[in-house]
Design an enzyme around this catalytic site. Structure first.
Site, PDB file in Angstrom:
ATOM      1  CE  LYS A   1      -3.839   1.955   2.740  1.00  0.00           C
ATOM      2  NZ  LYS A   1      -4.673   1.748   3.948  1.00  0.00           N
TER       3      LYS A   1
ATOM      4  CB  SER B   1      -8.030   3.486   3.147  1.00  0.00           C
ATOM      5  OG  SER B   1      -7.115   2.896   4.069  1.00  0.00           O
TER       6      SER B   1
ATOM      7  CB  SER C   1      -8.274   0.408   5.984  1.00  0.00           C
ATOM      8  OG  SER C   1      -9.000   1.600   6.182  1.00  0.00           O
TER       9      SER C   1
END
Length: 480
Positions: A74, A149, A173
């Protein structure tokens, strides 16, 4: 039906049937073919070349737990020699001067980082739509969100572009995208995995997590990145994944069912498969314990007060002076105002404003302090619950993946999607999501929550369940 695609690929590499270089090239080709998903912000060729060289040396020495397999990270986790954008215009060209502990540990274990994945800007979002680089799409239905997210990491694993990926979980997330995308995702105990090098959103809530298609692979990656880090003041001295012998069944395991986690907007199409999964675990030997955790109904407002307050503080450094692209202005105040106004997206601005408000003199007692008191009460109630059970089973998300744009200009409705996941973050507990069925062709996720440092137990139970089911083996038709 238990499986480990990561171990299988690592085995092929070790046997000479493939190589770290070929595996990385295959992953990059798959990423290119799946560009429509917008799962990646950047492909990290230079980083991958360095990782490949190191992986080959580790494989030759017989000390490579991750065996040269390609993984994704990420883009809120700092990496040397590559940009770390946090999916924000403000950091579009930012290059970190140091490496995050988790990515350093991945490299030491022989993984090859092939790319940095898309996300909601600064990890603030539930859908994966709040990125300066465009929305990520769900591999099961490209008109739906993959969850946020950690949207890109989840989509990349679901489409089998990589065998595993790192995300971060502040309020769900990792687990929510895992549920929406039909894969496995774990948020470890707070302090189990180093936060050094994670660009902070909510410092008391953030934790790096892992995505994979199977729980067995979650275990392999988590074992590689867990451990105490002297460079992280929130790292637990006893951090590390316990080694266990995988049981054949769930005999003796007490599963708590908290009805509050099946209310508050959880749809029947999600509740049905989750309750069926709990029934399957009971057939595997587990006993069911009915529980009440009263404070869960207040978890969403408490979470957003605390998280936004911490975000307002953490993101104050991104002002165009210390960090971030700088706008022109006649004085420092104007430079900062323009840099932040032009650099931050709407959702980030909304959360900074909310956080600044609840920290204002005259409001801090009314909001922030009460939220922290609720958090303390929730922690105590979870402790009482785990005196009666070994883990808690619940939905990972209240609905299946929403359509792109479904929440429009209604952020409160979007925040409600976190209802099943934020309690574990507030209490610092480990939790994971695994596939447990489908509703109208879309995946449904089962969430398992454990007491602190029970990460290995959660993985054991997930693996036993996956040994008798095949939901985790299902792949979106276009990516089979």
């Amino acid at each position: 039906m238990n499986s480990s695609p990561l171990a299988a690929l690592a085995g092929q590499i070790a046997a000479g049937e493939s190589s770290p270089e070929k595996a990385a090239a295959d992953a990059c080709a798959a990423i290119d073919r799946a560009a429509v998903l917008n799962a990646f912000i950047q492909i990290t060729e230079k980083r991958a070349a360095t990782d490949i060289e190191r992986a080959e040396q580790l494989i030759d020495s017989g000390n490579s737990p991750l065996g040269g397999v390609p993984v994704a990270v990420k883009d809120i986790i700092c990496t040397l020699e590559t940009r770390t954008t946090c999916a924000s215009k403000l950091l579009a060209e930012f290059t970190s001067p140091y490496e995050a502990t988790v990515t350093g540990l991945l490299a030491k274990a022989g993984a090859v980082v092939v790319g940095k994945t898309n996300l909601d800007e600064f990890a603030m979002g539930t859908t994966g739509e709040h990125s300066a680089f465009g929305a990520t799409r769900n591999p099961w239905d490209r008109q739906r969100v993959p969850g946020g997210s950690s949207s890109g990491s989840a989509a990349a694993v679901a489409a089998r572009l990589v065998v595993a990926a790192l995300g971060t979980d502040t309020g769900g997330s990792v687990r929510m995208p895992a549920a929406y995308c039909g894969i496995c995702g774990i948020k470890p105990t707070y302090g189990m995995v180093s936060r050094r090098g994670l660009v902070a959103y909510g410092s008391s809530l953030d934790q790096a997590g892992v995505f994979a298609s199977a729980a067995a692979d979650l275990r392999i990656v988590l074992a590689a990145i867990a451990g105490h880090d002297p460079g992280d003041s929130t790292s637990r001295p006893d951090a590390g994944l316990a080694e266990t012998v995988l049981p054949e069944n769930l005999n003796g395991i007490r599963i708590g069912v908290v009805e509050q986690l099946f209310g508050q907007g959880v749809s029947d199409e999600v509740a049905g498969p989750v309750r069926a999964a709990i029934g399957q675990m009971q057939q595997l030997g587990a006993s069911i314990v009915k529980l009440e955790i009263e404070s869960i109904r207040h978890a969403i407002p408490a979470y957003y007060i605390i998280a936004c307050a911490e975000a307002a503080s953490n993101l104050s450094r991104f002002d165009g002076i210390r960090y971030g692209s700088r706008a022109s202005g006649e004085d420092i105040e104007q430079v900062i105002m323009r840099s932040r106004s032009q650099g931050f997206g709407a959702e980030v601005k909304r959360r900074i404003m909310l956080g600044s408000f609840v920290l204002c003199h005259g409001y801090i007692d009314a909001y922030y302090r009460k939220a922290q008191q609720l958090r303390r009460k929730l922690i105590d109630e979870f402790a009482s619950a785990f005196a009666q059970c070994d883990l808690i089973a619940a939905p990972a998300a209240p609905t299946t993946a929403p359509r792109l744009g479904e929440f429009g200009d209604d952020p409160v409705r979007m925040y409600g999607q976190d209802v099943c996941t934020v309690p574990a973050n507030l209490a610092g507990l480990p939790a994971l999501s695994i596939p447990c069925g489908f509703a109208a062709g879309l995946p449904v996720g089962l969430q398992l929550i454990g007491a602190k440092m029970s990460d290995a137990l959660l993985l054991d139970c997930a693996q036993v369940y996956q040994g008798k089911t095949d939901f985790h083996l299902q792949v979106p038709p276009e990516y089979q």
